[in-house]
Design a protein around this motif. Structure first.
Motif, short mmCIF file in Angstrom:
data_model
loop_
_atom_site.label_atom_id
_atom_site.label_comp_id
_atom_site.label_asym_id
_atom_site.label_seq_id
_atom_site.Cartn_x
_atom_site.Cartn_y
_atom_site.Cartn_z
N ASN A 10 46.01 29.74 47.99
CA ASN A 10 45.61 30.69 46.96
C ASN A 10 44.86 29.92 45.88
O ASN A 10 45.19 28.78 45.56
CB ASN A 10 46.83 31.35 46.32
N VAL A 11 43.86 30.58 45.30
CA VAL A 11 43.13 30.04 44.16
C VAL A 11 43.62 30.80 42.94
O VAL A 11 43.56 32.04 42.91
CB VAL A 11 41.61 30.20 44.32
N LEU A 12 44.13 30.08 41.96
CA LEU A 12 44.67 30.68 40.75
C LEU A 12 43.88 30.21 39.54
O LEU A 12 43.45 29.06 39.49
CB LEU A 12 46.14 30.30 40.58
N LYS A 13 43.71 31.09 38.58
CA LYS A 13 43.01 30.73 37.35
C LYS A 13 43.73 31.37 36.18
O LYS A 13 44.19 32.51 36.28
CB LYS A 13 41.56 31.23 37.43
N LYS A 14 43.84 30.64 35.08
CA LYS A 14 44.51 31.19 33.90
C LYS A 14 43.68 32.30 33.29
O LYS A 14 42.49 32.16 33.11
CB LYS A 14 44.78 30.09 32.88
N ASP A 15 44.37 33.41 32.98
CA ASP A 15 43.69 34.53 32.35
C ASP A 15 43.76 34.36 30.83
O ASP A 15 44.26 33.36 30.32
CB ASP A 15 44.26 35.87 32.81
N GLU A 16 43.28 35.36 30.11
CA GLU A 16 43.22 35.28 28.65
C GLU A 16 44.60 35.19 28.01
O GLU A 16 44.74 34.75 26.87
CB GLU A 16 42.44 36.47 28.07
N ASN A 17 45.66 35.58 28.73
CA ASN A 17 47.04 35.49 28.23
C ASN A 17 47.71 34.17 28.60
O ASN A 17 48.87 33.96 28.26
CB ASN A 17 47.87 36.65 28.77
N GLY A 18 47.01 33.32 29.34
CA GLY A 18 47.59 32.05 29.77
C GLY A 18 48.37 32.13 31.06
O GLY A 18 48.93 31.14 31.52
N SER A 19 48.41 33.32 31.67
CA SER A 19 49.09 33.49 32.95
C SER A 19 48.12 33.15 34.07
O SER A 19 46.92 33.36 33.95
CB SER A 19 49.56 34.93 33.13
N GLU A 20 48.67 32.64 35.19
CA GLU A 20 47.82 32.34 36.32
C GLU A 20 47.57 33.60 37.13
O GLU A 20 48.49 34.25 37.59
CB GLU A 20 48.44 31.25 37.19
N ALA A 21 46.30 33.95 37.28
CA ALA A 21 45.90 35.13 38.04
C ALA A 21 45.34 34.70 39.39
O ALA A 21 44.64 33.70 39.49
CB ALA A 21 44.83 35.90 37.26
N HIS A 22 45.67 35.48 40.41
CA HIS A 22 45.17 35.20 41.76
C HIS A 22 43.68 35.57 41.81
O HIS A 22 43.29 36.68 41.48
CB HIS A 22 45.95 36.03 42.78
N ILE A 23 42.86 34.61 42.23
CA ILE A 23 41.42 34.83 42.31
C ILE A 23 40.97 35.05 43.75
O ILE A 23 40.15 35.90 44.04
CB ILE A 23 40.64 33.61 41.72
N ALA A 24 41.52 34.24 44.67
CA ALA A 24 41.09 34.33 46.07
C ALA A 24 42.12 33.65 46.96
O ALA A 24 42.95 32.87 46.49
CB ALA A 24 39.74 33.65 46.24
N THR A 25 42.03 33.96 48.23
CA THR A 25 42.78 33.24 49.25
C THR A 25 41.75 32.60 50.17
O THR A 25 40.80 33.26 50.60
CB THR A 25 43.69 34.20 50.05
N LEU A 26 41.91 31.32 50.42
CA LEU A 26 40.98 30.57 51.27
C LEU A 26 41.71 30.08 52.50
O LEU A 26 42.87 29.69 52.43
CB LEU A 26 40.41 29.37 50.52
N GLY A 27 41.02 30.10 53.63
CA GLY A 27 41.60 29.64 54.88
C GLY A 27 40.69 28.66 55.59
O GLY A 27 39.79 28.06 54.98
N LYS A 28 40.91 28.55 56.87
CA LYS A 28 40.19 27.60 57.71
C LYS A 28 38.68 27.66 57.47
O LYS A 28 38.10 28.74 57.41
CB LYS A 28 40.50 27.90 59.18
N ASN A 29 38.10 26.48 57.30
CA ASN A 29 36.66 26.27 57.08
C ASN A 29 36.17 26.66 55.69
O ASN A 29 34.98 26.53 55.42
CB ASN A 29 35.82 26.96 58.15
N ASN A 30 37.05 27.10 54.81
CA ASN A 30 36.68 27.30 53.41
C ASN A 30 36.84 25.98 52.68
O ASN A 30 37.43 25.03 53.20
CB ASN A 30 37.54 28.36 52.75
N TYR A 31 36.34 25.93 51.46
CA TYR A 31 36.41 24.68 50.70
C TYR A 31 36.72 24.98 49.24
O TYR A 31 36.55 26.11 48.77
CB TYR A 31 35.10 23.89 50.82
N PHE A 32 37.16 23.94 48.54
CA PHE A 32 37.40 24.05 47.10
C PHE A 32 37.20 22.68 46.48
O PHE A 32 37.16 21.67 47.16
CB PHE A 32 38.81 24.60 46.80
N GLY A 33 37.03 22.67 45.17
CA GLY A 33 36.82 21.42 44.44
C GLY A 33 35.36 21.06 44.27
O GLY A 33 35.04 20.03 43.69
N GLU A 34 34.47 21.92 44.73
CA GLU A 34 33.04 21.61 44.66
C GLU A 34 32.51 21.61 43.23
O GLU A 34 31.62 20.83 42.90
CB GLU A 34 32.23 22.56 45.55
#
Length: 89
Positions: A10-34
């Motif tokens: 799961n990709v999580l990002k803090k929202d305006e309230n400081g809570s982590e909101a789910h942004i996306a789910t990534l699986g095989k052959n996806n990437y992150f950290g770019e």
């Protein structure tokens, strides 16, 4: 940068309230950290493993060499980054 060979995250990002909101789910052959790799800025999201994963890692030096030799990869990543940034918030 990490490429997912097996598993999903799961990709999580803090929202305006400081809570982590789910942004996306990534699986095989996806990437992150770019984004951190390209901009050298701190990460903008948190990755949470959903199931056991196997990753490939790509250093900045290897990434730069790859896109120099295969410019089409840079274009595809740019398009994907724009889509992630503007259409999936």
């Amino acid at each position: 940068m990490f490429i997912i060979r097996e598993g999903s995250v799961n990709v999580l990002k803090k929202d305006e309230n400081g809570s982590e909101a789910h942004i996306a789910t990534l699986g095989k052959n996806n990437y992150f950290g770019e984004m951190a790799l390209i901009t050298e800025n701190p990460r903008t999201a948190t990755i949470q493993t959903i199931e056991p994963c196997e990753y490939l890692s790509l250093s900045k030096e290897d990434f730069m060499e790859l896109i120099s030799s295969e410019p089409s990869i840079a274009k595809k990543m740019s398009d994907s980054t724009i889509e992630r940034t503007f259409y999936k918030q």
